[in-house]
Design a protein around this motif. Structure first.
Motif, PDB file in Angstrom:
ATOM      1  N   PRO A  54       0.850  -1.217   0.053  1.00  0.00           N
ATOM      2  CA  PRO A  54       0.048  -0.008  -0.017  1.00  0.00           C
ATOM      3  C   PRO A  54       0.727   1.348   0.083  1.00  0.00           C
ATOM      4  CG  PRO A  54      -0.076  -1.123   2.231  1.00  0.00           C
ATOM      5  CD  PRO A  54       0.766  -1.887   1.176  1.00  0.00           C
ATOM      6  N   LEU A  55       0.206   2.382  -0.332  1.00  0.00           N
ATOM      7  CA  LEU A  55       0.996   3.450  -0.492  1.00  0.00           C
ATOM      8  C   LEU A  55       1.708   4.065   1.050  1.00  0.00           C
ATOM      9  CD1 LEU A  55      -1.299   5.685  -2.708  1.00  0.00           C
ATOM     10  CD2 LEU A  55       0.615   4.222  -3.444  1.00  0.00           C
ATOM     11  N   GLY A  56       1.063   3.887   1.839  1.00  0.00           N
ATOM     12  CA  GLY A  56       1.575   4.299   3.334  1.00  0.00           C
ATOM     13  C   GLY A  56       2.051   3.141   4.106  1.00  0.00           C
ATOM     14  N   PRO A  57       2.929   3.358   4.949  1.00  0.00           N
ATOM     15  CA  PRO A  57       3.528   4.666   5.338  1.00  0.00           C
ATOM     16  C   PRO A  57       4.721   4.981   4.397  1.00  0.00           C
ATOM     17  CG  PRO A  57       4.214   3.630   7.116  1.00  0.00           C
ATOM     18  CD  PRO A  57       3.237   2.484   6.100  1.00  0.00           C
ATOM     19  N   HIS A  58       5.092   6.422   4.146  1.00  0.00           N
ATOM     20  CA  HIS A  58       5.950   6.797   3.183  1.00  0.00           C
ATOM     21  C   HIS A  58       6.226   8.164   3.361  1.00  0.00           C
ATOM     22  CE1 HIS A  58       8.545   7.298  -0.194  1.00  0.00           C
ATOM     23  NE2 HIS A  58       9.045   5.785  -0.212  1.00  0.00           N
ATOM     24  N   PRO A  59       7.554   8.815   3.285  1.00  0.00           N
ATOM     25  CA  PRO A  59       7.653  10.052   3.314  1.00  0.00           C
ATOM     26  C   PRO A  59       7.010  10.951   2.246  1.00  0.00           C
ATOM     27  CG  PRO A  59       9.780   8.992   3.842  1.00  0.00           C
ATOM     28  CD  PRO A  59       8.766   8.039   3.495  1.00  0.00           C
ATOM     29  N   LEU A  60       6.700  10.453   1.071  1.00  0.00           N
ATOM     30  CA  LEU A  60       6.213  11.159   0.060  1.00  0.00           C
ATOM     31  C   LEU A  60       4.800  11.496   0.358  1.00  0.00           C
ATOM     32  CD1 LEU A  60       7.506   9.410  -3.118  1.00  0.00           C
ATOM     33  CD2 LEU A  60       7.975  11.650  -2.572  1.00  0.00           C
ATOM     34  N   LEU A  61       4.243  10.477   1.198  1.00  0.00           N
ATOM     35  CA  LEU A  61       2.747  10.880   1.607  1.00  0.00           C
ATOM     36  C   LEU A  61       2.938  12.251   2.496  1.00  0.00           C
ATOM     37  CD1 LEU A  61       1.231   7.280   2.379  1.00  0.00           C
ATOM     38  CD2 LEU A  61       0.664   9.202   0.705  1.00  0.00           C
ATOM     39  N   VAL A  62       3.835  12.278   3.533  1.00  0.00           N
ATOM     40  CA  VAL A  62       4.061  13.318   4.264  1.00  0.00           C
ATOM     41  C   VAL A  62       4.291  14.396   3.640  1.00  0.00           C
ATOM     42  CG1 VAL A  62       5.455  14.266   6.152  1.00  0.00           C
ATOM     43  CG2 VAL A  62       5.013  11.932   6.096  1.00  0.00           C
ATOM     44  N   ALA A  67       1.893  10.570  -6.930  1.00  0.00           N
ATOM     45  CA  ALA A  67       1.955   9.937  -8.270  1.00  0.00           C
ATOM     46  C   ALA A  67       3.376   9.342  -8.564  1.00  0.00           C
ATOM     47  CB  ALA A  67       1.874  10.983  -9.447  1.00  0.00           C
ATOM     48  N   ARG A  68       4.456  10.048  -7.900  1.00  0.00           N
ATOM     49  CA  ARG A  68       5.967   9.361  -7.790  1.00  0.00           C
ATOM     50  C   ARG A  68       5.700   8.250  -6.716  1.00  0.00           C
ATOM     51  NH1 ARG A  68       7.293  14.752  -6.531  1.00  0.00           N
ATOM     52  NH2 ARG A  68       8.195  14.239  -4.587  1.00  0.00           N
ATOM     53  N   LEU A  69       5.084   8.168  -5.679  1.00  0.00           N
ATOM     54  CA  LEU A  69       4.971   7.110  -4.714  1.00  0.00           C
ATOM     55  C   LEU A  69       4.282   5.943  -5.504  1.00  0.00           C
ATOM     56  CD1 LEU A  69       5.130   5.828  -2.120  1.00  0.00           C
ATOM     57  CD2 LEU A  69       3.063   7.116  -1.345  1.00  0.00           C
ATOM     58  N   VAL A  70       3.276   6.111  -6.227  1.00  0.00           N
ATOM     59  CA  VAL A  70       2.636   5.039  -7.118  1.00  0.00           C
ATOM     60  C   VAL A  70       3.662   4.396  -8.024  1.00  0.00           C
ATOM     61  CG1 VAL A  70       0.854   4.410  -8.882  1.00  0.00           C
ATOM     62  CG2 VAL A  70       0.166   6.298  -7.127  1.00  0.00           C
TER      63      VAL A  70
END
Length: 297
Positions: A146-154, A271-274
């Motif tokens: 899944p997308l989270g957690p990740h610094p790009l989400l922050v 988009a970069r995280l995807v």
């Protein structure tokens, strides 16, 4: 019928007695790089075939809010802009077309990577996505984390708060706090993922951040707001930890006593995280035909 003439031979290199090996190699590369491509025996250049990369299937939850599909499609447009030539498709778990099973059924034989537009390791990621993959025996399927957690989400959460009016000058953050409003899940790993994002956002903002939920878990968003207010935080913002607008995002925003950020939506960081999740999934071992693999990191 005459055969086409052979291409002209390269002109002899005029060497200089003081040419170094490096200079000579540079001149050789320049001369042969300028030669026309060798024609096919029928006089045309043989086209180079590039294998198509595995299809990225973005998996959205689905919502009765008409803004949700529009938002998700805008996000996928940004993904396509970042990676031209990558086949990108959309599938929903429920409520919206196309459903994930229909998207998979329509793909040609080959490889696909399911990238959940979900923010934690809940039931949908662990069960619904592998279950959908099992309905497509013609595909080799990897299920990305899944997308989270990740610094790009922050980064995206911070940007949405700033758009909503977030301002914290040095020395003025003592009365300010944030509630990170998420959908909620009974899966303890999903809750742990949300709390991890809350910690990362708190480090980014320099203020307390509490994870709260719209359903299935506690504290609720109103409960978290009341708890922070009781601690003396007179400015409490709500950060929307949702990919797209929907009922839960709307209810959470309504509980904000100060400002409420918009959902993450088609932010460039998302988009970069995807694509990052897609690439990480592809780096795992190949998947046998007719099977799937869940990537957990």
């Amino acid at each position: 019928m005459t055969e086409p003439a052979d291409p002209p031979a390269p002109r002899p290199l005029a060497s200089h007695p003081f040419d170094t090996t490096s200079q000579l190699l540079t001149r050789i590369t320049a001369q042969f790089g300028s030669q026309p491509p060798h024609p096919h025996r029928h006089g045309t250049r043989r086209p180079m075939s590039t294998p198509q990369p595995p299809t990225l299937v973005a998996v959205a939850h689905g919502s009765r809010d008409p803004r949700a599909p529009t938002t998700v499609n805008a996000l996928l447009d940004r993904v396509r802009e970042l990676r031209p030539g990558l086949p990108v498709r959309l599938g929903h778990i429920e409520l919206n077309a196309p459903l994930l099973t229909d998207t998979l059924a329509g793909l040609p034989d080959g490889d696909a990577v399911l990238v959940p537009l979900l923010l934690g390791r809940g039931y949908h990621v662990k069960h619904d996505l592998p279950g959908a993959a099992a309905t497509a025996p013609h595909l080799r399927v990897r299920v990305a984390a899944p997308l989270g957690p990740h610094p790009l989400l922050v980064e995206a959460l911070y940007a949405r708060l700033t758009e909503a009016g977030w301002r914290t000058a040095p020395g003025t953050g003592g009365g300010t706090a944030v509630v990170l409003a998420a959908a909620g899940s009974r899966d303890p790993e999903s809750a742990a993922d949300t709390r991890r994002t809350a910690r990362l956002l708190g480090e980014r903002l320099g203020v307390p951040v509490i994870a709260a939920y719209a359903s299935a878990a506690s504290p609720t968003v109103p409960e978290a707001v009341r708890a922070l207010t009781a601690r003396g935080h007179h400015r409490v913002a709500v950060a929307s930890y949702f990919t797209a607008p929907g009922l839960f995002a709307t209810r959470s925003a309504a509980a904000a006593p100060w400002i409420a950020a918009a959902p993450l939506g088609p932010h460039a960081a998302l988009a970069r995280l995807v694509l990052h999740r897609y690439d990480r999934a592809l780096a795992t071992a190949p998947v046998p035909a007719g099977s799937s693999r869940l990537v957990t990191a």
